[in-house]
Structure formats: C-alpha cells, structure tokens
Design an enzyme around this catalytic site. Structure first.
Site, PDB file in Angstrom:
ATOM      1  N   ASN A 206       5.056   5.972   3.289  1.00 48.20           N
ATOM      2  CA  ASN A 206       4.312   6.695   2.247  1.00 48.20           C
ATOM      3  C   ASN A 206       4.099   8.178   2.511  1.00 48.20           C
ATOM      4  O   ASN A 206       3.384   8.834   1.771  1.00 48.20           O
ATOM      5  CB  ASN A 206       2.958   6.003   2.037  1.00 48.20           C
ATOM      6  CG  ASN A 206       3.137   4.532   1.708  1.00 48.20           C
ATOM      7  OD1 ASN A 206       3.918   4.191   0.831  1.00 48.20           O
ATOM      8  ND2 ASN A 206       2.443   3.661   2.432  1.00 48.20           N
ATOM      9  N   THR A 207       4.693   8.689   3.575  1.00 49.79           N
ATOM     10  CA  THR A 207       4.672  10.132   3.832  1.00 49.79           C
ATOM     11  C   THR A 207       6.115  10.609   3.709  1.00 49.79           C
ATOM     12  O   THR A 207       6.984  10.091   4.424  1.00 49.79           O
ATOM     13  CB  THR A 207       4.105  10.429   5.246  1.00 49.79           C
ATOM     14  OG1 THR A 207       2.739  10.047   5.261  1.00 49.79           O
ATOM     15  CG2 THR A 207       4.231  11.901   5.622  1.00 49.79           C
TER      16      THR A 207
ATOM     17  N   LYS B 154       5.716   3.385  16.994  1.00 45.75           N
ATOM     18  CA  LYS B 154       5.659   2.363  15.929  1.00 45.75           C
ATOM     19  C   LYS B 154       6.831   2.542  14.972  1.00 45.75           C
ATOM     20  O   LYS B 154       7.024   3.605  14.389  1.00 45.75           O
ATOM     21  CB  LYS B 154       4.339   2.448  15.173  1.00 45.75           C
ATOM     22  CG  LYS B 154       4.205   1.342  14.132  1.00 45.75           C
ATOM     23  CD  LYS B 154       2.772   1.121  13.744  1.00 45.75           C
ATOM     24  CE  LYS B 154       2.634   0.046  12.698  1.00 45.75           C
ATOM     25  NZ  LYS B 154       1.237  -0.165  12.318  1.00 45.75           N
TER      26      LYS B 154
ATOM     27  N   ASN C  35       0.840  -1.207   0.000  1.00 46.86           N
ATOM     28  CA  ASN C  35       0.000   0.000   0.000  1.00 46.86           C
ATOM     29  C   ASN C  35       0.864   1.240   0.000  1.00 46.86           C
ATOM     30  O   ASN C  35       1.965   1.256   0.551  1.00 46.86           O
ATOM     31  CB  ASN C  35      -0.969  -0.010   1.196  1.00 46.86           C
ATOM     32  CG  ASN C  35      -0.411   0.686   2.421  1.00 46.86           C
ATOM     33  OD1 ASN C  35      -0.445   1.905   2.553  1.00 46.86           O
ATOM     34  ND2 ASN C  35       0.156  -0.114   3.338  1.00 46.86           N
TER      35      ASN C  35
ATOM     36  N   ASN D 150       6.014  -1.702  11.270  1.00 51.56           N
ATOM     37  CA  ASN D 150       5.208  -1.218  10.142  1.00 51.56           C
ATOM     38  C   ASN D 150       5.584  -2.028   8.890  1.00 51.56           C
ATOM     39  O   ASN D 150       6.330  -3.000   8.972  1.00 51.56           O
ATOM     40  CB  ASN D 150       5.465   0.283   9.954  1.00 51.56           C
ATOM     41  CG  ASN D 150       4.229   0.996   9.427  1.00 51.56           C
ATOM     42  OD1 ASN D 150       3.576   0.497   8.498  1.00 51.56           O
ATOM     43  ND2 ASN D 150       3.897   2.135  10.002  1.00 51.56           N
TER      44      ASN D 150
ATOM     45  N   PHE E  41      -1.726   8.042   4.392  1.00 49.89           N
ATOM     46  CA  PHE E  41      -2.564   8.589   5.474  1.00 49.89           C
ATOM     47  C   PHE E  41      -3.822   9.335   5.001  1.00 49.89           C
ATOM     48  O   PHE E  41      -4.041  10.495   5.381  1.00 49.89           O
ATOM     49  CB  PHE E  41      -1.759   9.569   6.362  1.00 49.89           C
ATOM     50  CG  PHE E  41      -0.632   8.985   7.146  1.00 49.89           C
ATOM     51  CD1 PHE E  41      -0.523   7.614   7.369  1.00 49.89           C
ATOM     52  CD2 PHE E  41       0.339   9.836   7.696  1.00 49.89           C
ATOM     53  CE1 PHE E  41       0.541   7.098   8.114  1.00 49.89           C
ATOM     54  CE2 PHE E  41       1.395   9.324   8.439  1.00 49.89           C
ATOM     55  CZ  PHE E  41       1.496   7.958   8.644  1.00 49.89           C
TER      56      PHE E  41
ATOM     57  N   SER F 135       5.549   4.973   8.601  1.00 51.78           N
ATOM     58  CA  SER F 135       4.920   4.739   7.294  1.00 51.78           C
ATOM     59  C   SER F 135       5.907   5.142   6.203  1.00 51.78           C
ATOM     60  O   SER F 135       6.512   6.216   6.280  1.00 51.78           O
ATOM     61  CB  SER F 135       3.654   5.572   7.153  1.00 51.78           C
ATOM     62  OG  SER F 135       3.298   5.598   5.787  1.00 51.78           O
TER      63      SER F 135
END
Ligand code: FMN
Length: 350
Positions: free
Chosen positions: A174-175, A210, A110, A239, A114, A172
């Site tokens: 993806n940021t 996390k 993915n 994660n 967010f 994450s």
C-alpha cells in the site's frame, strides 16, 4: 459473558472503529486480563535473536501501530510483540474506507498505507511505558519520502537502542513502489546501508527483513543470497498478498489492498518452505499468514518457521487466541511425538 457481547458488537462495527475500540480496551485494561493470564510450557520455548521466547506466538505488525498496547499483549499469552509500521514523519495514510472484512473467508483486505504518529511521538510513548516482554519495532518509509533508504536509516538510528529487534518492512503493497525494494540491486543497496549504519552506531540490535508473498522463485534465491551475505538476523514471511484465490467468496474480495488471514495461509507456507530450503538453520524464519489455531501454527513451524505472528485471527477469534494456540500446540506436540516445538521446525521440508 460481557467480553462475548463486546466481541460480537466489535465484529459488526466498521473495522477501523472496532480496531480503535479494541486498542482502547486493551490500553485501559478494560478486559479482564487476569482471565487470560498465560501458562506456557517449556516445550514451546524458542531461543533466538539472543532471547528466550516463552511462546512462539507473536503479535504481527499493524495491530499496535503506535505502541499503545504491547504490555497488555504479553499478558494474553503472546511471546513477543512487534509494533509499527512506524515512519519517520507522522502521516495519516490512505483515505477511508481502507480496511475490509472478508468474514466468510476469515480474511481482511487493508490498504491503510502506514498511518503513523511518526518516530518521535512513538519513541516518547515507549519511553513512558517500558516493554515488559520481547519487543520488536517495524519501520518503513513515508509515502512522500525523497529517499526510502534514508527513511529506514533514520528510523533505525532513532529506535535501535529501545527494542529487541528492528524489522525492515519492504513488503506492504500500500505504499507506492515499496515492493520494488525486493529487486536484487535495490535490496543489496538497502541492506548494505543498514549494516553500515549499525557499524557506525556500534549497535548490534538484530535486524529482520519482512518479505512479500508475491515473489518469484528466482527472487527468493536472490534475496536469500543477500540475506546470508549481509548476515541478516531473521526474516518475517510474509506480509499480505495482492493475489486473490478463486475460492474466495466474500463480497469485499475485489477491494484493492493486501489480503491477510486464512486465504494467505497456504501462500505464505509455500514461501516459508522455499526460503527454509535455502536458509535452513542459518537464518530463523518468523511465519505469518493465517495462523488461527494449533494445527495452523504447527503447519507453519513444520514449513520452516521458528516463531509465528498473527493479526487477522486476533480480530476474528478474540484476545484469548494466543493462549488457545499455546495450549493446542502443546497437545499436538504430544500427539505427534515431538519432544519440543524446536524438533518440529522444517519437518515438512525434509
Ligand atoms: C489491518 C492490517 C494492517 C497491517 N499493517 C501492517 C503494517 O503496518 N506493517 C506490516 O509489516 N504488516 C502489516 N500488516 C500485515 C501483518 O503484519 C501480517 O504480516 C499479515 O496480516 C499476515 O498475518 P495474518 O494472516 O495473521 O493477519 C497488516 C495487516 C492487517 C490485517
């Protein structure tokens, strides 16, 4: 039967569409929840973060991003639910498509970035539907944020009175630049600010961190030292990963984003073992990454986790997954000669 038909259709649908349908079913109690009513054994009980968890299996962040279905989750045998990641302001996340199944490998990639209704709307939703079980909130910064630290502090202040723990998500992929917060100086600054803020708020809600699986041994030592020094209450390991093992065969393997599920299992266990060897019984570990059944759950516990979280196996196996794991764990404890699940924590690290 009807559920099996629904599940088969969901697995064939676009992953994000399937997810939003699953959320609708759970939200409207469309599933025969009484069929999934949980029966957990005292042997699986864990006492952590000032709470008694009647199952070690929790719902990982990302599934219930906007706090819509957590009360249904408890009925399915989960011992706790973590909502989010919630950002201060609403944001839509990255362009679609951004979720990809790797069915042959039992994985998901993915790059959602967010998507969140934002903290104000999410808190309203929680206040209208008070959690009936152990409830964590995972927080993160907006993509366009000027100060990531300020974003965490805002969410902390906003949510600290309405949950059982706050999870600080620095991991994450993806940021942009989020994972830079693993660097020694940056994490020191973030955690010091978080602790200071809690002090001024006179708040004692447990704080969890996390962490990414894509970190070096040197970074594990640095992070552990800061976690101990700042008295962080727990760590969530891990994660998703940006690495791709050469054994992965699914066509979607080269999509950009974080990989979860079975291909993450060994990677996250190695990280858990390394942190456990330093943190031991001082800071509890919540293990996530490829938990799909009793065997994988117990392996993570033996690696050093005291609690578990899952997301990807909920997608592939369906809503009875937590109950199934609880039952299998109980049988495994018996066959391996453990009195309780607590006795198995970290047993592969000694
Ligand atoms: C589609 C998807 C979205 C996710 N979103 C988040 C998120 O918003 N915040 C977060 O901390 N982790 C998020 N995760 C990571 C999971 O919480 C979990 O750490 C990871 O998937 C490993 O567990 P699993 O192998 O059981 O899926 C997401 C995972 C998936 C598959």
């Amino acid at each position: 039967m009807i559920y099996q038909i629904i599940n088969t259709l969901l697995k064939k649908a676009d992953p994000e569409l399937a997810h939003s349908l699953a959320i609708k079913f759970l939200k409207n109690n469309f599933l025969p929840l009484q069929l999934f009513t949980s029966k957990t054994s005292k042997k699986l009980e864990m006492n952590l973060l000032g709470k008694t968890f009647n199952s070690p299996v929790g719902l990982a962040a990302g599934f219930d991003k906007n706090a819509e279905i957590y009360n249904s989750i408890y009925k399915l045998g989960f011992g706790f639910a973590e909502i989010g990641t919630v950002t201060p302001l609403p944001q839509s996340g990255n362009p679609k498509p951004r979720v990809f199944r790797l069915s042959e490998d039992k994985g998901i990639i993915n790059r959602l970035g967010f998507p969140s209704e934002g903290m104000v709307k999410v808190k309203e939703t929680i206040q209208q539907n008070k959690p009936t079980g152990i409830f964590g909130i995972n927080i993160g910064p907006n993509k366009e944020s000027i100060s990531k630290i300020e974003d965490y502090l805002q969410c902390l202040e906003y949510f600290c009175d309405c949950c059982d723990y706050i999870c600080i998500n620095i991991s994450s992929p993806n940021t942009p630049n989020l994972r830079d917060l693993h660097e020694k100086n940056k994490i020191e600054e973030l955690l010091t600010s978080i602790k200071l803020k809690q002090k001024t708020l006179n708040n004692k809600t447990p704080i969890l961190l996390k962490i990414s699986p894509d970190i070096s041994d040197a970074n594990i030592s640095e992070l552990s030292a800061i976690i101990l020094q700042q008295k962080i209450d727990g760590v969530v390991l891990t994660n998703t990963t940006i690495t791709r093992n050469k054994d992965i065969i699914s066509l979607n393997k080269n999509e950009v984003g974080g990989l979860s599920g079975k291909p993450l299992f060994d990677v996250s266990n190695e990280i858990i073992k390394k942190f456990y060897s330093i943190l031991k019984n001082q800071v509890p570990i919540i293990g996530a990454g490829g938990v799909t059944d009793g065997q994988t759950a117990l392996a993570k516990i033996k690696s050093g986790a005291s609690l578990l979280q899952l997301y990807t196996s909920f997608v592939y196996e369906g809503p009875y997954i937590a109950n199934k794991i609880n039952g299998e764990l109980e049988d495994l404890l018996q066959s391996e000669g453990y009195e309780t699940l607590k006795d198995a924590v970290g047993k592969d690290c000694i």
